[in-house]
Scaffold this motif. Structure first.
Motif, PDB file in Angstrom:
ATOM      1  N   MET A  85      52.030  -2.803 -13.881  1.00 46.43           N
ATOM      2  CA  MET A  85      52.711  -4.186 -13.532  1.00 46.43           C
ATOM      3  C   MET A  85      52.288  -4.815 -12.293  1.00 46.43           C
ATOM      4  SD  MET A  85      54.569  -4.268 -10.409  1.00 46.43           S
ATOM      5  CE  MET A  85      55.811  -5.602 -10.715  1.00 46.43           C
ATOM      6  N   MET A  86      51.107  -4.111 -11.430  1.00 50.96           N
ATOM      7  CA  MET A  86      50.311  -4.845 -10.480  1.00 50.96           C
ATOM      8  C   MET A  86      48.928  -5.227 -10.984  1.00 50.96           C
ATOM      9  SD  MET A  86      52.244  -4.941  -8.012  1.00 50.96           S
ATOM     10  CE  MET A  86      51.528  -4.859  -6.279  1.00 50.96           C
ATOM     11  N   VAL A  87      48.442  -4.503 -11.977  1.00 53.19           N
ATOM     12  CA  VAL A  87      47.010  -4.599 -12.548  1.00 53.19           C
ATOM     13  C   VAL A  87      47.187  -6.132 -13.334  1.00 53.19           C
ATOM     14  CG1 VAL A  87      45.366  -3.902 -14.189  1.00 53.19           C
ATOM     15  CG2 VAL A  87      46.318  -2.283 -12.913  1.00 53.19           C
ATOM     16  N   ASP A  88      48.184  -6.264 -13.985  1.00 51.94           N
ATOM     17  CA  ASP A  88      48.238  -7.381 -14.978  1.00 51.94           C
ATOM     18  C   ASP A  88      48.076  -8.584 -14.294  1.00 51.94           C
ATOM     19  OD1 ASP A  88      48.705  -8.582 -17.763  1.00 51.94           O
ATOM     20  OD2 ASP A  88      50.530  -9.339 -16.517  1.00 51.94           O
ATOM     21  N   PRO A  89      48.646  -8.822 -13.195  1.00 50.80           N
ATOM     22  CA  PRO A  89      48.949 -10.243 -12.601  1.00 50.80           C
ATOM     23  C   PRO A  89      47.551 -10.303 -11.534  1.00 50.80           C
ATOM     24  CG  PRO A  89      50.483  -8.847 -11.514  1.00 50.80           C
ATOM     25  CD  PRO A  89      50.042  -8.137 -12.619  1.00 50.80           C
ATOM     26  N   PHE A  90      47.265  -9.227 -10.872  1.00 45.84           N
ATOM     27  CA  PHE A  90      46.221  -9.353  -9.740  1.00 45.84           C
ATOM     28  C   PHE A  90      44.860  -9.289 -10.426  1.00 45.84           C
ATOM     29  CE2 PHE A  90      49.870  -8.350  -7.191  1.00 45.84           C
ATOM     30  CZ  PHE A  90      49.708  -9.232  -6.307  1.00 45.84           C
ATOM     31  N   LEU A 132      58.206 -13.111 -10.799  1.00 48.38           N
ATOM     32  CA  LEU A 132      57.862 -14.322 -10.266  1.00 48.38           C
ATOM     33  C   LEU A 132      56.298 -14.437 -10.845  1.00 48.38           C
ATOM     34  CD1 LEU A 132      57.894 -15.282  -6.350  1.00 48.38           C
ATOM     35  CD2 LEU A 132      55.769 -15.143  -7.646  1.00 48.38           C
ATOM     36  N   GLN A 133      55.617 -13.364 -10.829  1.00 45.47           N
ATOM     37  CA  GLN A 133      53.968 -13.615 -11.126  1.00 45.47           C
ATOM     38  C   GLN A 133      54.022 -13.880 -12.267  1.00 45.47           C
ATOM     39  OE1 GLN A 133      56.053 -10.665 -10.523  1.00 45.47           O
ATOM     40  NE2 GLN A 133      55.425  -9.090 -11.904  1.00 45.47           N
ATOM     41  N   ALA A 134      54.887 -13.756 -13.364  1.00 48.58           N
ATOM     42  CA  ALA A 134      54.741 -13.989 -14.906  1.00 48.58           C
ATOM     43  C   ALA A 134      55.403 -15.604 -14.902  1.00 48.58           C
ATOM     44  CB  ALA A 134      55.349 -13.053 -15.828  1.00 48.58           C
ATOM     45  N   GLU A 135      56.678 -15.718 -14.348  1.00 47.53           N
ATOM     46  CA  GLU A 135      57.162 -16.914 -14.536  1.00 47.53           C
ATOM     47  C   GLU A 135      56.507 -18.124 -13.834  1.00 47.53           C
ATOM     48  OE1 GLU A 135      61.831 -15.146 -14.856  1.00 47.53           O
ATOM     49  OE2 GLU A 135      60.825 -15.358 -12.843  1.00 47.53           O
ATOM     50  N   ARG A 136      55.812 -17.911 -12.688  1.00 50.80           N
ATOM     51  CA  ARG A 136      55.188 -19.189 -12.112  1.00 50.80           C
ATOM     52  C   ARG A 136      53.576 -18.634 -11.604  1.00 50.80           C
ATOM     53  NH1 ARG A 136      57.820 -22.828  -9.464  1.00 50.80           N
ATOM     54  NH2 ARG A 136      55.925 -23.808  -9.716  1.00 50.80           N
ATOM     55  N   ILE A 157      56.157  -4.052 -18.547  1.00 50.60           N
ATOM     56  CA  ILE A 157      57.086  -3.495 -18.038  1.00 50.60           C
ATOM     57  C   ILE A 157      58.190  -2.613 -18.880  1.00 50.60           C
ATOM     58  CG2 ILE A 157      59.498  -4.282 -16.722  1.00 50.60           C
ATOM     59  CD1 ILE A 157      56.908  -5.092 -15.230  1.00 50.60           C
ATOM     60  N   ALA A 158      58.351  -2.873 -19.821  1.00 52.45           N
ATOM     61  CA  ALA A 158      59.247  -2.149 -20.701  1.00 52.45           C
ATOM     62  C   ALA A 158      58.340  -0.692 -21.114  1.00 52.45           C
ATOM     63  CB  ALA A 158      59.539  -2.783 -22.170  1.00 52.45           C
ATOM     64  N   PRO A 159      57.373  -0.569 -21.420  1.00 52.37           N
ATOM     65  CA  PRO A 159      56.694   0.794 -21.366  1.00 52.37           C
ATOM     66  C   PRO A 159      56.770   1.465 -20.153  1.00 52.37           C
ATOM     67  CG  PRO A 159      55.215  -1.111 -22.386  1.00 52.37           C
ATOM     68  CD  PRO A 159      56.422  -1.555 -21.607  1.00 52.37           C
ATOM     69  N   ALA A 160      56.602   1.045 -19.093  1.00 46.72           N
ATOM     70  CA  ALA A 160      56.730   1.714 -17.835  1.00 46.72           C
ATOM     71  C   ALA A 160      58.127   2.389 -17.529  1.00 46.72           C
ATOM     72  CB  ALA A 160      56.275   1.075 -16.709  1.00 46.72           C
ATOM     73  N   LEU A 161      59.111   1.460 -17.893  1.00 50.52           N
ATOM     74  CA  LEU A 161      60.424   1.846 -17.651  1.00 50.52           C
ATOM     75  C   LEU A 161      60.927   3.037 -18.686  1.00 50.52           C
ATOM     76  CD1 LEU A 161      62.448  -1.466 -17.562  1.00 50.52           C
ATOM     77  CD2 LEU A 161      61.681  -0.225 -15.736  1.00 50.52           C
ATOM     78  N   GLN A 162      60.236   2.947 -19.934  1.00 51.69           N
ATOM     79  CA  GLN A 162      60.622   3.781 -20.873  1.00 51.69           C
ATOM     80  C   GLN A 162      60.067   5.260 -20.529  1.00 51.69           C
ATOM     81  OE1 GLN A 162      59.014   2.376 -24.401  1.00 51.69           O
ATOM     82  NE2 GLN A 162      60.675   0.922 -24.486  1.00 51.69           N
ATOM     83  N   ILE A 163      58.893   5.502 -19.746  1.00 52.85           N
ATOM     84  CA  ILE A 163      58.491   6.816 -19.253  1.00 52.85           C
ATOM     85  C   ILE A 163      58.737   7.163 -17.880  1.00 52.85           C
ATOM     86  CG2 ILE A 163      56.430   6.568 -20.890  1.00 52.85           C
ATOM     87  CD1 ILE A 163      54.806   5.977 -18.435  1.00 52.85           C
TER      88      ILE A 163
END
Length: 272
Positions: free
Chosen positions: A33-38, A249-253, A175-181
């Motif tokens: 979730m940090m790799v994807d936006p940064f 926020l990082q995905a919405e804006r 997000i969802a794959p991380a929540l699942q594990i």
């Protein structure tokens, strides 16, 4: 890659070379979730070594029975820094719970941190009276909220402000794959053990180097009001409350998020 910290095999990924930047993710997610936006932002810049770790009980880092509170998590992150970054100064970026841990790091090693970015930071994990009401400002016609029935889909609906194919795709792939594990039982066991000493320390933290604090106007998870209290103590901070933004926020804006991150690194490079 793996770094052995005490008895825990901490998983991390790193990209690029140069000044270290440590990224700390939120509570139930992982490094993705940090790799994807940064990474799209830092890929366009030279001279940064980006380090993304999984906190214990998330992603590929296992939990440990001796971890009881955020003090223990902070100790693990500090040992990780000593092992992977050594005695170099570094930049720090924390999201949500990772922002809370980042405040602890500032208290412990402020002299080594040359700049901080806090994304939807958790400032007081015991405070929820100031949170905005949940709302969805925009729903794309291509996003059928009525068919979302799984627990992770419902969690998306509880977090999102902009319900679009783009934000839902980020949710499903990052997000969802991380929540699942994630080890939910482990996280719940220590999430109730925020020590008074830790909280007193972060409540008085001060920082005088280039900072960026990004919050969502409609964020019903960590809010924006409590983060505003940091402004007077972070004397070099850009503080932004983004409309049409929640805890994603990082995905919405995405565009404005990118501009503000670039402004932060520019200030670190030019005005430190």
């Amino acid at each position: 890659m793996i770094c052995l910290v005490r008895d825990i095999s901490v998983y991390y990924e790193e990209y690029g070379k140069g000044k270290p930047v440590l990224f700390i993710h939120g509570s139930h997610v992982d490094h993705r979730m940090m790799v994807d936006p940064f990474e799209p932002i830092f890929n366009e810049k030279q001279g940064y070594r980006r380090i993304y770790l999984d906190l214990p009980g998330r992603g590929k880092t296992p939990p440990a029975s001796w971890i009881k509170n955020s003090d223990n998590i902070l100790e693990i992150v500090m040992d990780f820094i000593d092992a992977i970054i050594g005695d170099e100064n570094f930049l720090l970026a924390g999201c949500s719970y990772g922002g809370y841990i980042s405040l602890g790091l500032i208290c412990k090693m402020e002299h080594r941190i040359d700049g901080v970015l806090l994304l939807c930071p958790q400032i007081d994990p015991r405070e929820d009276e100031c949170l905005p009401d949940k709302q969805i400002i925009y729903k794309s016609e291509k996003t059928d909220l009525e068919v979302m029935s799984s627990d992770t889909d419902k969690f998306y609906l509880n977090m999102t402000v902009i319900a679009s194919p783009q934000t839902f795709d980020k949710w499903q792939t990052i997000i969802a794959p991380a929540l699942q594990i994630a080890d939910g039982e482990f996280i719940s066991n220590y999430n109730d053990w925020y020590s008074d000493d830790f909280h007193r320390s972060v409540s008085n933290v001060v920082f005088d180097k280039p900072s960026c604090i990004l919050t969502g106007r409609q964020d019903n998870i960590t809010g924006y009001r409590i983060a505003n209290e940091l402004v007077e103590r972070f004397t070099r901070a850009t503080f932004a409350i983004l409309d049409c933004a929640g805890h994603m926020l990082q995905a919405e804006r995405e565009s404005l998020f990118g501009q503000l991150v670039k402004d932060w690194t520019d200030r670190v490079e030019q005005y430190s």
